[in-house]
Scaffold this motif. Structure first.
Motif, PDB file in Angstrom:
ATOM      1  N   ALA A 326      -6.677   3.108   4.378  1.00  0.00           N
ATOM      2  CA  ALA A 326      -6.961   4.825   5.301  1.00  0.00           C
ATOM      3  C   ALA A 326      -6.449   5.239   4.419  1.00  0.00           C
ATOM      4  CB  ALA A 326      -6.634   4.423   6.516  1.00  0.00           C
ATOM      5  N   GLY A 327      -5.199   5.545   3.954  1.00  0.00           N
ATOM      6  CA  GLY A 327      -4.744   6.587   3.295  1.00  0.00           C
ATOM      7  C   GLY A 327      -5.326   7.027   1.757  1.00  0.00           C
ATOM      8  N   THR A 328      -5.678   5.656   1.073  1.00  0.00           N
ATOM      9  CA  THR A 328      -6.215   5.891  -0.439  1.00  0.00           C
ATOM     10  C   THR A 328      -7.624   6.358  -0.193  1.00  0.00           C
ATOM     11  OG1 THR A 328      -4.880   4.185  -0.536  1.00  0.00           O
ATOM     12  CG2 THR A 328      -6.893   3.996  -2.493  1.00  0.00           C
ATOM     13  N   GLN A 329      -8.309   5.700   0.525  1.00  0.00           N
ATOM     14  CA  GLN A 329      -9.816   6.615   1.299  1.00  0.00           C
ATOM     15  C   GLN A 329      -9.227   8.031   1.410  1.00  0.00           C
ATOM     16  OE1 GLN A 329     -10.707   4.912   4.580  1.00  0.00           O
ATOM     17  NE2 GLN A 329     -11.878   2.692   3.533  1.00  0.00           N
ATOM     18  N   SER A 330      -8.775   8.507   2.025  1.00  0.00           N
ATOM     19  CA  SER A 330      -8.720  10.335   2.104  1.00  0.00           C
ATOM     20  C   SER A 330      -7.971  10.685   1.321  1.00  0.00           C
ATOM     21  CB  SER A 330      -7.581  10.075   3.258  1.00  0.00           C
ATOM     22  OG  SER A 330      -7.552  11.718   3.549  1.00  0.00           O
ATOM     23  N   LEU A 331      -7.182   9.954   0.504  1.00  0.00           N
ATOM     24  CA  LEU A 331      -6.240  10.732  -0.994  1.00  0.00           C
ATOM     25  C   LEU A 331      -7.898  10.480  -2.051  1.00  0.00           C
ATOM     26  CD1 LEU A 331      -3.910  10.927  -2.748  1.00  0.00           C
ATOM     27  CD2 LEU A 331      -3.444   8.651  -3.212  1.00  0.00           C
ATOM     28  N   THR A 332      -8.563   9.534  -1.876  1.00  0.00           N
ATOM     29  CA  THR A 332      -9.198   9.842  -3.362  1.00  0.00           C
ATOM     30  C   THR A 332     -10.339  10.860  -2.702  1.00  0.00           C
ATOM     31  OG1 THR A 332      -9.002   7.936  -3.513  1.00  0.00           O
ATOM     32  CG2 THR A 332     -10.761   8.634  -4.788  1.00  0.00           C
ATOM     33  N   VAL A 358     -12.061  11.404  10.759  1.00  0.00           N
ATOM     34  CA  VAL A 358     -12.563  10.639  10.536  1.00  0.00           C
ATOM     35  C   VAL A 358     -11.210   9.327  11.304  1.00  0.00           C
ATOM     36  CG1 VAL A 358     -12.543   8.863   8.321  1.00  0.00           C
ATOM     37  CG2 VAL A 358     -13.775  11.369   8.970  1.00  0.00           C
ATOM     38  N   GLY A 359      -9.885   9.634  11.194  1.00  0.00           N
ATOM     39  CA  GLY A 359      -8.739   9.393  11.213  1.00  0.00           C
ATOM     40  C   GLY A 359      -8.482   8.653  12.723  1.00  0.00           C
ATOM     41  N   LEU A 360      -9.171   9.511  13.336  1.00  0.00           N
ATOM     42  CA  LEU A 360      -9.316   9.290  14.612  1.00  0.00           C
ATOM     43  C   LEU A 360     -10.525   8.240  14.744  1.00  0.00           C
ATOM     44  CD1 LEU A 360      -8.795  13.012  16.411  1.00  0.00           C
ATOM     45  CD2 LEU A 360      -7.031  10.546  16.787  1.00  0.00           C
ATOM     46  N   ILE A 361     -11.801   8.034  15.268  1.00  0.00           N
ATOM     47  CA  ILE A 361     -12.208   7.577  15.534  1.00  0.00           C
ATOM     48  C   ILE A 361     -12.148   5.678  14.847  1.00  0.00           C
ATOM     49  CG2 ILE A 361     -14.634   7.181  14.868  1.00  0.00           C
ATOM     50  CD1 ILE A 361     -15.743   9.956  14.727  1.00  0.00           C
ATOM     51  N   THR A 362     -11.669   5.679  13.063  1.00  0.00           N
ATOM     52  CA  THR A 362     -11.319   4.661  12.413  1.00  0.00           C
ATOM     53  C   THR A 362     -10.169   3.880  13.306  1.00  0.00           C
ATOM     54  OG1 THR A 362      -9.836   6.195  10.880  1.00  0.00           O
ATOM     55  CG2 THR A 362     -12.931   5.490  10.146  1.00  0.00           C
ATOM     56  N   GLY A 363      -9.753   4.535  13.639  1.00  0.00           N
ATOM     57  CA  GLY A 363      -8.580   4.951  14.580  1.00  0.00           C
ATOM     58  C   GLY A 363      -8.648   3.585  16.036  1.00  0.00           C
ATOM     59  N   PHE A 392      -3.599   2.178  15.579  1.00  0.00           N
ATOM     60  CA  PHE A 392      -4.292   3.667  15.975  1.00  0.00           C
ATOM     61  C   PHE A 392      -3.950   4.192  15.536  1.00  0.00           C
ATOM     62  CE2 PHE A 392      -4.472   7.150  18.071  1.00  0.00           C
ATOM     63  CZ  PHE A 392      -5.517   7.725  18.383  1.00  0.00           C
ATOM     64  N   LEU A 393      -2.799   4.226  15.808  1.00  0.00           N
ATOM     65  CA  LEU A 393      -1.449   5.973  14.827  1.00  0.00           C
ATOM     66  C   LEU A 393      -1.109   5.692  13.647  1.00  0.00           C
ATOM     67  CD1 LEU A 393       1.385   5.632  17.849  1.00  0.00           C
ATOM     68  CD2 LEU A 393      -0.093   6.972  18.021  1.00  0.00           C
ATOM     69  N   ASN A 394      -0.980   4.618  12.705  1.00  0.00           N
ATOM     70  CA  ASN A 394      -0.674   4.652  11.706  1.00  0.00           C
ATOM     71  C   ASN A 394      -2.516   4.840  10.661  1.00  0.00           C
ATOM     72  OD1 ASN A 394       0.812   4.337   9.446  1.00  0.00           O
ATOM     73  ND2 ASN A 394      -0.058   2.475   8.535  1.00  0.00           N
ATOM     74  N   MET A 395      -3.415   4.931  10.973  1.00  0.00           N
ATOM     75  CA  MET A 395      -4.124   5.224  10.446  1.00  0.00           C
ATOM     76  C   MET A 395      -4.752   6.718  10.749  1.00  0.00           C
ATOM     77  SD  MET A 395      -6.496   2.635   9.231  1.00  0.00           S
ATOM     78  CE  MET A 395      -8.038   2.861   9.843  1.00  0.00           C
ATOM     79  N   VAL A 396      -3.997   7.071  11.754  1.00  0.00           N
ATOM     80  CA  VAL A 396      -4.381   8.600  12.104  1.00  0.00           C
ATOM     81  C   VAL A 396      -3.628   9.273  11.214  1.00  0.00           C
ATOM     82  CG1 VAL A 396      -3.869  10.182  13.007  1.00  0.00           C
ATOM     83  CG2 VAL A 396      -5.031   8.735  14.262  1.00  0.00           C
ATOM     84  N   ALA A 397      -2.280   8.804  10.873  1.00  0.00           N
ATOM     85  CA  ALA A 397      -0.980   9.174  10.552  1.00  0.00           C
ATOM     86  C   ALA A 397      -1.258   9.108   8.520  1.00  0.00           C
ATOM     87  CB  ALA A 397       0.616   8.664   9.833  1.00  0.00           C
ATOM     88  N   ALA A 398      -1.972   7.852   8.484  1.00  0.00           N
ATOM     89  CA  ALA A 398      -2.494   7.754   6.618  1.00  0.00           C
ATOM     90  C   ALA A 398      -3.015   8.841   6.440  1.00  0.00           C
ATOM     91  CB  ALA A 398      -3.182   6.198   6.244  1.00  0.00           C
ATOM     92  N   THR A 399      -4.400   8.864   7.136  1.00  0.00           N
ATOM     93  CA  THR A 399      -5.492   9.518   7.259  1.00  0.00           C
ATOM     94  C   THR A 399      -4.781  11.456   6.606  1.00  0.00           C
ATOM     95  OG1 THR A 399      -7.310   8.949   7.994  1.00  0.00           O
ATOM     96  CG2 THR A 399      -7.518  10.187   7.101  1.00  0.00           C
ATOM     97  N   MET A 400      -4.518  11.974   7.538  1.00  0.00           N
ATOM     98  CA  MET A 400      -3.341  12.709   7.172  1.00  0.00           C
ATOM     99  C   MET A 400      -2.275  12.652   5.879  1.00  0.00           C
ATOM    100  SD  MET A 400      -4.370  15.218   9.693  1.00  0.00           S
ATOM    101  CE  MET A 400      -6.087  14.311   9.233  1.00  0.00           C
ATOM    102  N   ALA A 401      -1.497  11.973   5.824  1.00  0.00           N
ATOM    103  CA  ALA A 401      -0.885  11.737   4.599  1.00  0.00           C
ATOM    104  C   ALA A 401      -1.818  12.176   3.420  1.00  0.00           C
ATOM    105  CB  ALA A 401      -0.294  10.558   5.087  1.00  0.00           C
ATOM    106  N   GLY A 402      -3.112  11.259   3.621  1.00  0.00           N
ATOM    107  CA  GLY A 402      -4.424  11.534   2.613  1.00  0.00           C
ATOM    108  C   GLY A 402      -4.423  12.982   2.294  1.00  0.00           C
ATOM    109  N   TYR A 403      -4.457  13.794   3.216  1.00  0.00           N
ATOM    110  CA  TYR A 403      -5.056  15.511   2.946  1.00  0.00           C
ATOM    111  C   TYR A 403      -3.880  15.769   2.535  1.00  0.00           C
ATOM    112  CZ  TYR A 403      -6.440  19.990   4.683  1.00  0.00           C
ATOM    113  OH  TYR A 403      -7.085  20.911   5.062  1.00  0.00           O
ATOM    114  N   PHE A 404      -2.702  16.114   2.968  1.00  0.00           N
ATOM    115  CA  PHE A 404      -1.410  17.158   2.963  1.00  0.00           C
ATOM    116  C   PHE A 404      -0.935  16.773   1.962  1.00  0.00           C
ATOM    117  CE2 PHE A 404      -2.264  17.888   8.099  1.00  0.00           C
ATOM    118  CZ  PHE A 404      -2.090  19.021   7.667  1.00  0.00           C
ATOM    119  N   VAL A 405      -0.109  15.193   1.826  1.00  0.00           N
ATOM    120  CA  VAL A 405       0.564  14.852   0.502  1.00  0.00           C
ATOM    121  C   VAL A 405      -0.620  15.867  -0.839  1.00  0.00           C
ATOM    122  CG1 VAL A 405       1.638  13.254  -1.230  1.00  0.00           C
ATOM    123  CG2 VAL A 405       1.550  13.315   1.462  1.00  0.00           C
ATOM    124  N   PRO A 406      -1.926  15.669  -1.380  1.00  0.00           N
ATOM    125  CA  PRO A 406      -1.556  16.271  -2.558  1.00  0.00           C
ATOM    126  C   PRO A 406      -1.613  17.776  -2.730  1.00  0.00           C
ATOM    127  CG  PRO A 406      -3.974  14.601  -1.874  1.00  0.00           C
ATOM    128  CD  PRO A 406      -2.653  14.488  -0.660  1.00  0.00           C
TER     129      PRO A 406
END
Length: 448
Positions: A326-332, A358-363, A392-406
Motif C-alpha cells: 500500500a505504501g509503495t502504491q501511494s509513494l509511486t 484510499v487508505g481508509l477504504i482499502t484498509g 487496517f491501521l497499517n494500511m492507513v499508516a502506509a498510505t500516509m507515509a507514501g504521501y508525506f515521506v517524499p
C-alpha cells in the motif's frame, strides 16, 4: 522486404557502394539505422564504414550515440577528419561529447576544435549540466525588428546551413535582448515590404538559463513547442533548447527515477562494470539492513507474546507485506506527481485527503478479509479482530507515509525518488509489527 533484408542491403551499400551512390542515399537514411549496423559489426567493418561517411553525417552519428560511446566513433578517424567532424557539430553536441571524456581525451578534442567552438564549449561547461544552460545550443538565428520580410528571407537563405532550428525565428535587438517570436509560416506568408516588428509576437515564452532540465521538459510538455529560447536575468538571449534534447532528458529522468525507486543509482547501466554496480547498490543495501534491524528490534520487544501465541509469527509478514504494498502504491503516485509538477501547493491538501480516503477504504476492505482469514486460521474471533484491526491501521499508516515521506524529503532537498522507498518500508514494517504485536499483547489473555 523484411527489416533484416533492408539492413543487409544498407550494410552492403556502406561497405561497397560507390561514393556518389553512398552520398545520395545518405540523404534518406537516419543515423540511428547506421548506428545499429555499427554496433553489430566487427571492428574492421566499424572502421571501414566510418571512414567512408561524410564528416557531416559522422557528426550526426556522434549526436545519436550514447555518451560513453561518442569518442569511440571520433577516434577511429584521422586527425584531419576529426577536426572536420567537430566543425560540423553544434555547441550543445560538442558539450555532450566533451563532458563524457577523460582528461587526456578532453585535451585532444579541445585542441582539434576551432577557437570559436572551444569558447562556446567552455561557456556551456560553466553551467550546471542539468540546467537549461547546460543543454542549450548557442547557435541560433536572431532577426531584427527593423528589417523587412524580404531582407529577412534573403538573410535566412544565406545562412541556411547554420540554422539549428527553423520552426521559430526569435526577434532581438542588436544586444540580443529578446523582443518576440515569429513562426516561419507567418514569415513566408507575409508581404515582402512588411516590417518584422509588425508581425512579431511579443509574448514569447522563454526559459531561464538556470532552470532545471526537468522543469524545462515540463515547459515543453505544457506548451508543445519544438524550440524555446534561453535567456539570462536581463532577458538577453543566450541560446535555444530543441525538442530532441528534451526527449532524451525525459528518457534519462524517467530511467533515473525508476532506478532510484529501486535503491539503485540513476547512473547505473545494465552493461556497466561490476565495480559500478557495487558502488550503486551496496550503500542502499546497508541502509536497508539498518532499517531491518530497527524492525527486528520491535519484534524482539514482543518475544514473550510470540512465544505464547506462535500463530502470530505466521501472520506478521502478511500485515507488514500488505502495508509495504500500500505504501509503495501511494509513494509511486506521489513521487511521479512531484517529478511531473502535478503535485503543487494548490492541490496538495486535496490530494492528501484523497490518499487518506484510499487508505481508509482499502484498509477496511483488506482488514475485513484479514479478520476472516485470522478467524479461520486460529478459530478464535478475537484473533481475527487483532489481525483485521492491525491490518487496517497499517494500511492507513502506509498510505500516509507514501504521501508525506517524499514531500518531506523534497523540502529537505533530498531526491524523493532516491530515498523515499527505504523510509516508507521502514514505517510499514515498524508500525505493522507494533500494531499487530501490540494489540496481541493487549488481548493476550483472550488469545491463549
Amino acid at each position: 522486404m523484411t527489416p533484416e533484408e533492408s539492413k543487409n542491403l544498407l550494410r552492403e551499400l556502406l561497405l561497397k557502394g560507390s561514393s556518389e551512390e553512398l552520398n545520395h542515399e545518405l540523404e534518406h537514411i537516419h543515423p540511428a539505422d547506421i548506428l545499429e549496423i555499427l554496433h553489430e559489426d566487427d571492428d574492421a567493418n566499424f572502421e571501414t564504414i566510418l571512414k567512408r561517411l561524410p564528416e557531416s553525417f559522422v557528426a550526426d552519428l556522434i549526436d545519436e550515440e550514447d555518451e560513453e560511446e561518442k569518442y569511440e566513433i571520433l577516434k577511429v578517424l584521422s586527425d584531419y577528419q576529426q577536426s572536420e567532424v567537430l566543425k560540423e557539430m553544434s555547441s550543445d553536441e560538442l558539450t555532450d561529447l566533451v563532458g563524457s571524456l577523460e582528461d587526456e581525451e578532453l585535451d585532444d578534442v579541445l585542441n582539434k576544435m576551432s577557437d570559436e567552438d572551444r569558447e562556446d564549449v567552455k561557456q556551456l561547461l560553466a553551467y550546471d549540466p542539468d540546467t537549461a544552460g547546460g543543454i542549450m545550443a548557442t547557435e541560433f538565428i536572431a532577426i531584427w525588428e527593423n528589417k523587412t520580410v524580404k531582407k529577412t528571407l534573403e538573410y535566412l537563405q544565406s545562412i541556411k546551413e547554420e540554422m539549428e532550428s527553423s520552426y521559430y525565428l526569435f526577434v532581438t535587438d542588436r544586444n540580443f535582448i529578446l523582443k518576440g517570436v515569429i513562426s516561419l509560416r507567418e514569415l513566408v506568408s507575409t508581404p515582402f515590404d512588411t516590417l518584422i516588428s509588425e508581425i512579431t509576437n511579443p509574448h514569447v515564452i522563454s526559459i531561464d538559463v538556470n532552470m532545471d532540465q526537468e522543469e524545462v521538459a515540463h515547459k515543453f510538455e505544457k506548451y508543445g513547442f519544438v524550440t524555446m529560447p534561453v535567456v539570462d536575468e536581463t532577458n538577453k538571449m543566450l541560446g535555444i533548447v530543441t525538442v530532441d534534447d528534451i526527449v532524451q532528458i525525459i528518457q534519462d529522468e524517467n530511467t533515473e527515477d525508476i532506478h532510484q525507486l529501486g535503491g539503485v543509482s540513476g547512473e547505473e547501466r545494465v552493461d556497466g562494470t561490476l565495480a559500478e554496480s557495487i558502488r550503486s547498490r551496496l550503500p542502499w543495501l546497508m541502509v536497508n539492513l539498518l532499517t531491518a534491524i530497527l524492525a527486528a528490534s520491535v519484534v524482539g520487544a514482543f518475544e514473550g507474546t510470540i512465544s505464547q501465541v506462535v500463530a502470530l509469527a505466521t501472520i506478521m509478514p502478511i500485515v507488514t507485506g500488505m502495508g509495504g504494498n500500500a505504501g509503495t502504491q501511494s509513494l509511486t503516485i506521489i513521487v511521479r506527481g512531484i517529478a511531473l509538477g502535478e503535485l503543487t501547493g494548490d492541490n496538495a491538501r486535496r490530494i492528501l485527503f484523497k490518499e487518506l480516503g484510499v487508505g481508509l477504504i482499502t484498509g477496511v476492505v483488506i482488514g475485513l478479509l484479514m479478520c476472516i482469514i485470522g478467524l479461520i486460521f486460529q478459530g478464535k474471533m478475537i484473533f481475527g479482530l487483532v489481525c483485521g484491526v492491525a491490518m487496517f491501521l497499517n494500511m492507513v499508516a502506509a498510505t500516509m507515509a507514501g504521501y508525506f515521506v517524499p514531500l518531506l524529503l523534497k523540502k529537505m532537498h533530498v531526491d524523493p525518488a532516491l530515498a523515499s522507498a527505504v523510509f516508507v518500508t521502514t514505517v510499514t514494517d515498524v508500525l505493522g509489527f507494533f500494531f499487530f504485536l501490540g494489540l496481541a499483547t493487549m488481548f493476550l489473555p483472550y488469545l491463549l
